[in-house]
Motif scaffolding. Structure first.
Motif, mmCIF file in Angstrom:
data_model
loop_
_atom_site.group_PDB
_atom_site.id
_atom_site.type_symbol
_atom_site.label_atom_id
_atom_site.label_comp_id
_atom_site.label_asym_id
_atom_site.label_seq_id
_atom_site.Cartn_x
_atom_site.Cartn_y
_atom_site.Cartn_z
ATOM 1 N N ILE A 8 0.868 -1.170 0.000
ATOM 2 C CA ILE A 8 0.000 0.000 0.000
ATOM 3 C C ILE A 8 0.907 1.222 0.000
ATOM 4 C CG2 ILE A 8 -1.778 1.303 1.238
ATOM 5 C CD1 ILE A 8 -2.462 -1.419 2.669
ATOM 6 N N TYR A 9 0.679 2.118 -0.935
ATOM 7 C CA TYR A 9 1.411 3.377 -1.021
ATOM 8 C C TYR A 9 0.449 4.475 -0.583
ATOM 9 C CZ TYR A 9 4.862 0.774 -3.666
ATOM 10 O OH TYR A 9 5.809 -0.140 -4.047
ATOM 11 N N HIS A 10 0.692 5.010 0.615
ATOM 12 C CA HIS A 10 -0.165 6.055 1.166
ATOM 13 C C HIS A 10 0.510 7.402 0.918
ATOM 14 C CE1 HIS A 10 -2.849 8.273 3.715
ATOM 15 N NE2 HIS A 10 -1.819 8.703 4.434
ATOM 16 N N GLY A 11 -0.197 8.281 0.213
ATOM 17 C CA GLY A 11 0.387 9.563 -0.143
ATOM 18 C C GLY A 11 -0.410 10.754 0.325
ATOM 19 N N ASN A 12 0.309 11.853 0.485
ATOM 20 C CA ASN A 12 -0.283 13.135 0.848
ATOM 21 C C ASN A 12 0.306 14.222 -0.046
ATOM 22 O OD1 ASN A 12 -1.612 12.233 3.402
ATOM 23 N ND2 ASN A 12 0.502 11.837 3.972
ATOM 24 N N ARG A 13 -0.549 15.117 -0.505
ATOM 25 C CA ARG A 13 -0.117 16.297 -1.255
ATOM 26 C C ARG A 13 -0.613 17.508 -0.457
ATOM 27 N NH1 ARG A 13 -1.482 16.134 -7.288
ATOM 28 N NH2 ARG A 13 0.504 17.220 -7.437
ATOM 29 N N ILE A 14 0.280 18.475 -0.269
ATOM 30 C CA ILE A 14 0.022 19.539 0.691
ATOM 31 C C ILE A 14 0.343 20.907 0.091
ATOM 32 C CG2 ILE A 14 0.667 20.418 2.972
ATOM 33 C CD1 ILE A 14 1.819 17.400 3.353
ATOM 34 N N LYS A 15 -0.580 21.836 0.250
ATOM 35 C CA LYS A 15 -0.333 23.247 -0.059
ATOM 36 C C LYS A 15 -0.319 23.982 1.272
ATOM 37 C CE LYS A 15 -1.724 27.150 -2.882
ATOM 38 N NZ LYS A 15 -0.354 27.384 -3.288
ATOM 39 N N ILE A 16 0.749 24.736 1.511
ATOM 40 C CA ILE A 16 0.941 25.442 2.766
ATOM 41 C C ILE A 16 0.284 26.824 2.699
ATOM 42 C CG2 ILE A 16 2.720 26.380 4.324
ATOM 43 C CD1 ILE A 16 2.570 23.284 4.228
ATOM 44 N N LYS A 17 -0.275 27.269 3.818
ATOM 45 C CA LYS A 17 -0.858 28.606 3.906
ATOM 46 C C LYS A 17 0.219 29.662 3.676
ATOM 47 C CE LYS A 17 -4.327 27.384 7.386
ATOM 48 N NZ LYS A 17 -4.702 27.526 8.806
ATOM 49 N N GLU A 18 -0.155 30.773 3.080
ATOM 50 C CA GLU A 18 0.782 31.880 2.905
ATOM 51 C C GLU A 18 1.185 32.427 4.268
ATOM 52 O OE1 GLU A 18 0.339 34.898 0.005
ATOM 53 O OE2 GLU A 18 -0.890 33.611 -1.284
ATOM 54 N N GLY A 19 2.439 32.829 4.374
ATOM 55 C CA GLY A 19 2.922 33.466 5.589
ATOM 56 C C GLY A 19 3.400 32.533 6.677
ATOM 57 N N VAL A 20 3.406 31.225 6.421
ATOM 58 C CA VAL A 20 3.914 30.287 7.431
ATOM 59 C C VAL A 20 5.423 30.494 7.559
ATOM 60 C CG1 VAL A 20 4.344 27.844 7.931
ATOM 61 C CG2 VAL A 20 2.090 28.576 7.126
ATOM 62 N N PRO A 21 5.913 30.733 8.766
ATOM 63 C CA PRO A 21 7.356 30.909 8.956
ATOM 64 C C PRO A 21 8.136 29.660 8.534
ATOM 65 C CG PRO A 21 6.138 31.585 10.932
ATOM 66 C CD PRO A 21 5.159 30.901 10.011
ATOM 67 N N PRO A 22 9.270 29.858 7.873
ATOM 68 C CA PRO A 22 10.066 28.710 7.393
ATOM 69 C C PRO A 22 10.427 27.710 8.489
ATOM 70 C CG PRO A 22 10.936 30.760 6.500
ATOM 71 C CD PRO A 22 9.869 31.136 7.484
ATOM 72 N N GLU A 23 10.684 28.181 9.693
ATOM 73 C CA GLU A 23 11.062 27.254 10.768
ATOM 74 C C GLU A 23 9.875 26.380 11.184
ATOM 75 O OE1 GLU A 23 10.115 31.319 12.302
ATOM 76 O OE2 GLU A 23 11.609 30.609 10.898
ATOM 77 N N GLN A 24 8.661 26.916 11.132
ATOM 78 C CA GLN A 24 7.476 26.102 11.430
ATOM 79 C C GLN A 24 7.270 25.051 10.347
ATOM 80 O OE1 GLN A 24 4.253 29.073 12.276
ATOM 81 N NE2 GLN A 24 3.485 27.377 13.493
ATOM 82 N N LEU A 25 7.439 25.458 9.096
ATOM 83 C CA LEU A 25 7.305 24.516 7.981
ATOM 84 C C LEU A 25 8.338 23.406 8.109
ATOM 85 C CD1 LEU A 25 6.165 23.530 5.307
ATOM 86 C CD2 LEU A 25 7.669 25.198 4.157
ATOM 87 N N GLU A 26 9.577 23.761 8.413
ATOM 88 C CA GLU A 26 10.626 22.747 8.527
ATOM 89 C C GLU A 26 10.340 21.787 9.682
ATOM 90 O OE1 GLU A 26 13.402 20.169 7.813
ATOM 91 O OE2 GLU A 26 12.819 21.725 6.394
ATOM 92 N N THR A 27 9.774 22.282 10.769
ATOM 93 C CA THR A 27 9.394 21.405 11.886
ATOM 94 C C THR A 27 8.366 20.379 11.417
ATOM 95 O OG1 THR A 27 9.882 23.081 13.543
ATOM 96 C CG2 THR A 27 8.325 21.352 14.179
#
Length: 143
Positions: A8-27
């Protein structure tokens, strides 16, 4: 001749909200990577940029069977990603691909997601707050 395992290949595709700080995204991205490293049922994974569409990031986790899928869904590393990542998401799409010929596989996967939502009110709220969520693990699909 050896019979190949069905996966089973379980996948997710994600669009991030504008203005999310890079450090939060990296976390959040590191939490996704950690799922692949620490959840025993994940046999391989990839987390990275999603090219050629409307999504920013994607992840695919390869799992051998439905018991492993349940382990993946309920593992603390997965729960951590939900809690640090979902609040950053504008649009989320999940999908499952399998070479298992079982005609009930889609319904069986949906049932795992139904059980997960039924047992986790915090997750259900996080998902309900997403601006857009479609695919195999979305609550309306899993309901």
């Amino acid at each position: 001749m050896t019979e190949e395992k069905k996966m089973i290949y379980h996948g997710n595709r994600i669009k991030i909200k504008e203005g999310v700080p890079p450090e939060q995204l990296e976390t959040a991205l590191e939490s996704l990577r950690n799922q692949g490293r620490v959840i025993p049922s994940v046999t391989s994974f990839v987390v990275g940029p999603d090219f050629g569409g409307e999504f920013d990031w994607g992840a695919v986790f390869v799992i051998e069977d439905l018991d492993g899928y349940w382990e993946y869904l309920t593992h603390p590393a997965h729960s951590n990603t939900d809690r640090v990542g979902l609040p950053l998401v504008e649009k989320f799409h999940s999908f499952d691909i399998t070479d298992d010929p079982d005609p009930e596989m889609g319904a069986r996967i949906a049932e795992l997601h139904r059980r997960r939502y039924a047992n986790d009110a915090e997750l259900t709220k996080l998902v309900a707050d997403l601006p857009e969520y479609t695919g195999s693990s979305a609550p309306e699909t899993a309901a």
